[in-house]
Write a protein that holds these residues in place. Sequence first.
Motif, PDB file in Angstrom:
ATOM      1  N   MET A   1       0.758  -1.172  -0.102  1.00 54.21           N
ATOM      2  CA  MET A   1      -0.061   0.026  -0.067  1.00 54.21           C
ATOM      3  C   MET A   1       0.831   1.451  -0.136  1.00 54.21           C
ATOM      4  O   MET A   1       0.595   2.297  -0.739  1.00 54.21           O
ATOM      5  N   LEU A   2       1.840   1.402   0.895  1.00 54.28           N
ATOM      6  CA  LEU A   2       2.719   2.385   0.829  1.00 54.28           C
ATOM      7  C   LEU A   2       3.511   2.684  -0.448  1.00 54.28           C
ATOM      8  O   LEU A   2       3.583   3.728  -0.855  1.00 54.28           O
ATOM      9  N   TYR A   3       3.843   1.515  -1.030  1.00 53.74           N
ATOM     10  CA  TYR A   3       4.524   1.563  -2.287  1.00 53.74           C
ATOM     11  C   TYR A   3       3.909   2.157  -3.366  1.00 53.74           C
ATOM     12  O   TYR A   3       4.263   3.151  -4.044  1.00 53.74           O
ATOM     13  N   ARG A   4       2.519   1.762  -3.266  1.00 51.50           N
ATOM     14  CA  ARG A   4       1.394   2.152  -4.237  1.00 51.50           C
ATOM     15  C   ARG A   4       1.102   3.741  -4.267  1.00 51.50           C
ATOM     16  O   ARG A   4       1.285   4.295  -5.181  1.00 51.50           O
ATOM     17  N   LEU A   5       0.931   4.001  -3.142  1.00 48.76           N
ATOM     18  CA  LEU A   5       0.598   5.428  -2.912  1.00 48.76           C
ATOM     19  C   LEU A   5       1.716   6.493  -3.075  1.00 48.76           C
ATOM     20  O   LEU A   5       1.458   7.642  -3.718  1.00 48.76           O
ATOM     21  N   ARG A   6       2.852   5.869  -2.697  1.00 54.42           N
ATOM     22  CA  ARG A   6       4.096   6.783  -2.809  1.00 54.42           C
ATOM     23  C   ARG A   6       4.480   7.047  -4.342  1.00 54.42           C
ATOM     24  O   ARG A   6       4.638   7.850  -4.871  1.00 54.42           O
ATOM     25  N   GLU A   7       4.067   5.871  -5.192  1.00 56.73           N
ATOM     26  CA  GLU A   7       4.359   5.920  -6.555  1.00 56.73           C
ATOM     27  C   GLU A   7       3.498   7.014  -7.190  1.00 56.73           C
ATOM     28  O   GLU A   7       3.881   7.646  -7.941  1.00 56.73           O
ATOM     29  N   ALA A   8       2.161   6.854  -6.592  1.00 54.00           N
ATOM     30  CA  ALA A   8       1.137   7.922  -7.192  1.00 54.00           C
ATOM     31  C   ALA A   8       1.416   9.296  -6.608  1.00 54.00           C
ATOM     32  O   ALA A   8       0.576  10.328  -7.023  1.00 54.00           O
ATOM     33  N   GLY A   9       2.294   9.561  -5.775  1.00 54.89           N
ATOM     34  CA  GLY A   9       2.685  10.843  -5.360  1.00 54.89           C
ATOM     35  C   GLY A   9       2.045  11.378  -4.093  1.00 54.89           C
ATOM     36  O   GLY A   9       1.877  12.565  -3.826  1.00 54.89           O
ATOM     37  N   PHE A  10       1.496  10.368  -3.427  1.00 55.81           N
ATOM     38  CA  PHE A  10       0.755  10.794  -2.157  1.00 55.81           C
ATOM     39  C   PHE A  10       1.587  10.557  -0.858  1.00 55.81           C
ATOM     40  O   PHE A  10       2.524   9.876  -1.013  1.00 55.81           O
ATOM     41  N   SER A  11       1.624  11.835   0.000  1.00 54.40           N
ATOM     42  CA  SER A  11       2.488  11.447   1.033  1.00 54.40           C
ATOM     43  C   SER A  11       1.860  10.568   2.035  1.00 54.40           C
ATOM     44  O   SER A  11       0.561  10.725   2.306  1.00 54.40           O
ATOM     45  N   THR A  12       2.509   9.756   2.450  1.00 55.65           N
ATOM     46  CA  THR A  12       1.946   8.450   3.193  1.00 55.65           C
ATOM     47  C   THR A  12       2.787   8.102   4.381  1.00 55.65           C
ATOM     48  O   THR A  12       3.955   8.160   4.158  1.00 55.65           O
ATOM     49  N   CYS A  13       2.296   7.867   5.444  1.00 56.57           N
ATOM     50  CA  CYS A  13       2.988   7.238   6.685  1.00 56.57           C
ATOM     51  C   CYS A  13       2.302   6.180   7.286  1.00 56.57           C
ATOM     52  O   CYS A  13       1.110   5.955   7.351  1.00 56.57           O
ATOM     53  N   VAL A  14       3.124   5.077   7.613  1.00 59.25           N
ATOM     54  CA  VAL A  14       2.675   3.640   7.945  1.00 59.25           C
ATOM     55  C   VAL A  14       3.019   3.859   9.587  1.00 59.25           C
ATOM     56  O   VAL A  14       4.331   4.122  10.001  1.00 59.25           O
ATOM     57  N   PHE A  15       1.936   3.448  10.474  1.00 58.59           N
ATOM     58  CA  PHE A  15       2.334   3.071  11.741  1.00 58.59           C
ATOM     59  C   PHE A  15       2.416   1.683  11.992  1.00 58.59           C
ATOM     60  O   PHE A  15       1.505   0.781  11.752  1.00 58.59           O
ATOM     61  N   GLU A  16       3.438   1.081  12.878  1.00 54.74           N
ATOM     62  CA  GLU A  16       3.513  -0.217  13.000  1.00 54.74           C
ATOM     63  C   GLU A  16       3.990  -0.414  14.455  1.00 54.74           C
ATOM     64  O   GLU A  16       4.763   0.195  15.040  1.00 54.74           O
ATOM     65  N   THR A  17       3.024  -1.205  15.268  1.00 57.71           N
ATOM     66  CA  THR A  17       3.660  -1.581  16.667  1.00 57.71           C
ATOM     67  C   THR A  17       4.929  -2.344  16.789  1.00 57.71           C
ATOM     68  O   THR A  17       5.517  -1.991  17.834  1.00 57.71           O
ATOM     69  N   GLY A  18       5.267  -3.201  15.977  1.00 54.82           N
ATOM     70  CA  GLY A  18       6.328  -3.797  16.222  1.00 54.82           C
ATOM     71  C   GLY A  18       7.712  -2.894  15.835  1.00 54.82           C
ATOM     72  O   GLY A  18       7.334  -2.013  15.337  1.00 54.82           O
ATOM     73  N   ASP A  19       8.769  -3.660  16.125  1.00 52.53           N
ATOM     74  CA  ASP A  19      10.010  -2.780  15.721  1.00 52.53           C
ATOM     75  C   ASP A  19      10.540  -2.933  14.321  1.00 52.53           C
ATOM     76  O   ASP A  19      11.757  -2.713  14.141  1.00 52.53           O
ATOM     77  N   ASN A  20      10.002  -3.655  13.444  1.00 49.96           N
ATOM     78  CA  ASN A  20      10.200  -3.993  12.331  1.00 49.96           C
ATOM     79  C   ASN A  20       9.266  -4.538  11.406  1.00 49.96           C
ATOM     80  O   ASN A  20       8.034  -4.534  12.126  1.00 49.96           O
ATOM     81  N   VAL A  21       9.425  -4.668  10.014  1.00 52.51           N
ATOM     82  CA  VAL A  21       8.599  -4.833   9.215  1.00 52.51           C
ATOM     83  C   VAL A  21       8.044  -6.635   9.527  1.00 52.51           C
ATOM     84  O   VAL A  21       9.011  -7.320  10.129  1.00 52.51           O
ATOM     85  N   GLY A  22       7.035  -7.167   8.760  1.00 48.69           N
ATOM     86  CA  GLY A  22       6.798  -8.426   8.820  1.00 48.69           C
ATOM     87  C   GLY A  22       5.414  -9.153   9.044  1.00 48.69           C
ATOM     88  O   GLY A  22       4.901 -10.088   8.850  1.00 48.69           O
ATOM     89  N   GLY A  23       4.698  -8.227   9.974  1.00 49.51           N
ATOM     90  CA  GLY A  23       3.387  -8.608  10.516  1.00 49.51           C
ATOM     91  C   GLY A  23       3.360  -9.729  11.016  1.00 49.51           C
ATOM     92  O   GLY A  23       3.864 -10.204  12.174  1.00 49.51           O
ATOM     93  N   THR A  24       2.597 -10.694  10.769  1.00 50.57           N
ATOM     94  CA  THR A  24       2.424 -12.113  11.118  1.00 50.57           C
ATOM     95  C   THR A  24       3.664 -12.804  11.134  1.00 50.57           C
ATOM     96  O   THR A  24       3.771 -13.429  12.135  1.00 50.57           O
ATOM     97  N   TRP A  25       4.532 -12.494  10.126  1.00 48.67           N
ATOM     98  CA  TRP A  25       5.754 -13.117  10.121  1.00 48.67           C
ATOM     99  C   TRP A  25       6.756 -12.455  10.850  1.00 48.67           C
ATOM    100  O   TRP A  25       7.939 -13.351  11.400  1.00 48.67           O
ATOM    101  N   TYR A  26       6.404 -11.655  11.582  1.00 46.00           N
ATOM    102  CA  TYR A  26       7.312 -10.888  12.602  1.00 46.00           C
ATOM    103  C   TYR A  26       6.998 -11.382  14.133  1.00 46.00           C
ATOM    104  O   TYR A  26       7.767 -11.930  14.897  1.00 46.00           O
TER     105      TYR A  26
END
Length: 514
Positions: A1-26
């Motif tokens: 989602m971040l990649y797509r919105l950034r490509e489209a020129g939107f300013s985007t910020c993602v908030f994540e509880t963990g201290d790294n990426v991965g979600g389920t796999w984190y």
Amino acid sequence: MLYRLREAGFSTCVFETGDNVGGTWYWNRYPGARCDVESIYYNYTFSEELLKEWTWSAKYAEQPEILSYINFVADKFDLRKDIQFKARVDSAQFDEEGNRWTIQLNNGQIVSARYFITGVGCLSASNVPKFKGLESFQGEWYHTGRWPHEKVDFSGKRVGIIGTGSSGIQSIPAIAKEAEQLLVFQRTPQYSIPARNVLNDPDYIQQIRENYEEIKKNMRKSLTGIPMEPRNRSALDDTPEERRQLFEAAWEQGGLLSLSYAYNDLAIKPEANETVAEFIRSKIRRIVKNPEVAEKLLPSYFYGTKRPIIDTDYFETYNRDNVTLVDVKSAPIQEIIPAGLRTADAEYELDIIVFATGFDAMTGPLFKMDIRGREGVSLKEKWAEGEQTRTYLGISTAGFPNMFMLTGPESPSVLSNMMVSIEQHVEWVSDCINYMRDHHKGVIEANVEAENAWTKHCREVAEPTLYVKTDSWYMGANIEGKARGFQIYLGGVGPYRQICDDVAEKGYEGFTLQ
Ligand code: N01
């Protein structure tokens, strides 16, 4: 989602509880954790470079490899610079005057955004049952979905594991190899079939790469995001011997869909379902040497109405001397005590307890945030009325303008290859936001009528199936006090994509745009 919105020129910020990426796999780092969808299909498909540069080692990738893949993607596209880690969203409130969302983080930060998109997953709110006395336990305890980053040392320990869903069934054989004693506290016996994991052959990977466009097309139009279709024949049209041969071949092949797709009416007709259920029971009786233990492991619900499980040596593990099966259906767990746990008929001493007790699925992750739409109404309040989720396409919900839920309730989500469903939502949402910008619109909101029709459609698709006859997390039945209802769209990934595309093509029919 971040990649797509950034490509489209939107300013985007993602908030994540963990201290790294991965979600389920984190979060799900328990021993034996791996994906039940073949790695070649459990990919992002938005970048050809990714497909060329990443090689999966095995048919079913283990958690560390999938986590490395997600890190590789984050590095490759420099995604981290727009992700705030250790930042949990506590609340999000729609401000009707400014038509913006005010998002409050647990670190006190407040952010204002035109669009609010949830990517919180369907199975991220871990469920530790409220056992009396847990705080008194003197050993260590863990939940599979919140596993520590450091290795848990089971050697020389008496370990108890509660739960035999996918997480339990994956971790039991791995823990049994390390622990001195493993006690499995089983409430509901489960069907499981062998994964038959193998290393990927380089020629096979090459062949997949060369044909990926075709594979991707088939994934997108399939029912589950995996390019396979059920065999177009009723189980009741074959003789017992024909069925046995077919099931036997499927068992040998292994994997998530081989048995479910052997016939087209296993999820609909009880008598058809019983043929495959009994076939799996016969396998359990044959694999497990102690007939009393085998008997306790025999499942009785309709096969496939809980997420089918694939395993590596699960039933074989009960032939080990250091593994004991404890039936907590007949004698339920009553309390955790300092030295272990007590059931209705015995006490068990334990050094470590593993809770493989699942998640508050679908709505749980959303409700962990206080989301408020028009007139300050919270999502929780809205969905409590009428005792069910109500969404339009599983992406949006009336009264919550400019909010999108990736793989939300009433979309195919967990009944599919999540990667395909996530990408479909990401594409749809980013196309929608682009459309809004191109058409000088600032607010999009689902209409109540469209939402009611979608929710009704979801129920109507689920109603004739056997899914609704089983107490499962799909039905919200695993959480005390949670409203019962089938929370996922069962119409299939391909048909669902078509419906969403048609809505967009008709200028976002069913939504009001201002
Ligand atoms: O959780 P579950 P899970 N006393 O809810 C038992 C995905 N996943 O984490 O059936 C005793 O399935 C409960 O018993 P019962 C996948 O979609 C995927 O295993 O309610 N027992 C059950 O046995 C999966 O479906 C992978 O009677 C209690 C278990 O705990 C979903 O996540 C790997 C209890 C919970 O099973 C959830 O799977 C892992 C109690 N009070 C997970 N409360 C892949 O392969 C609960 N239980 C990708």
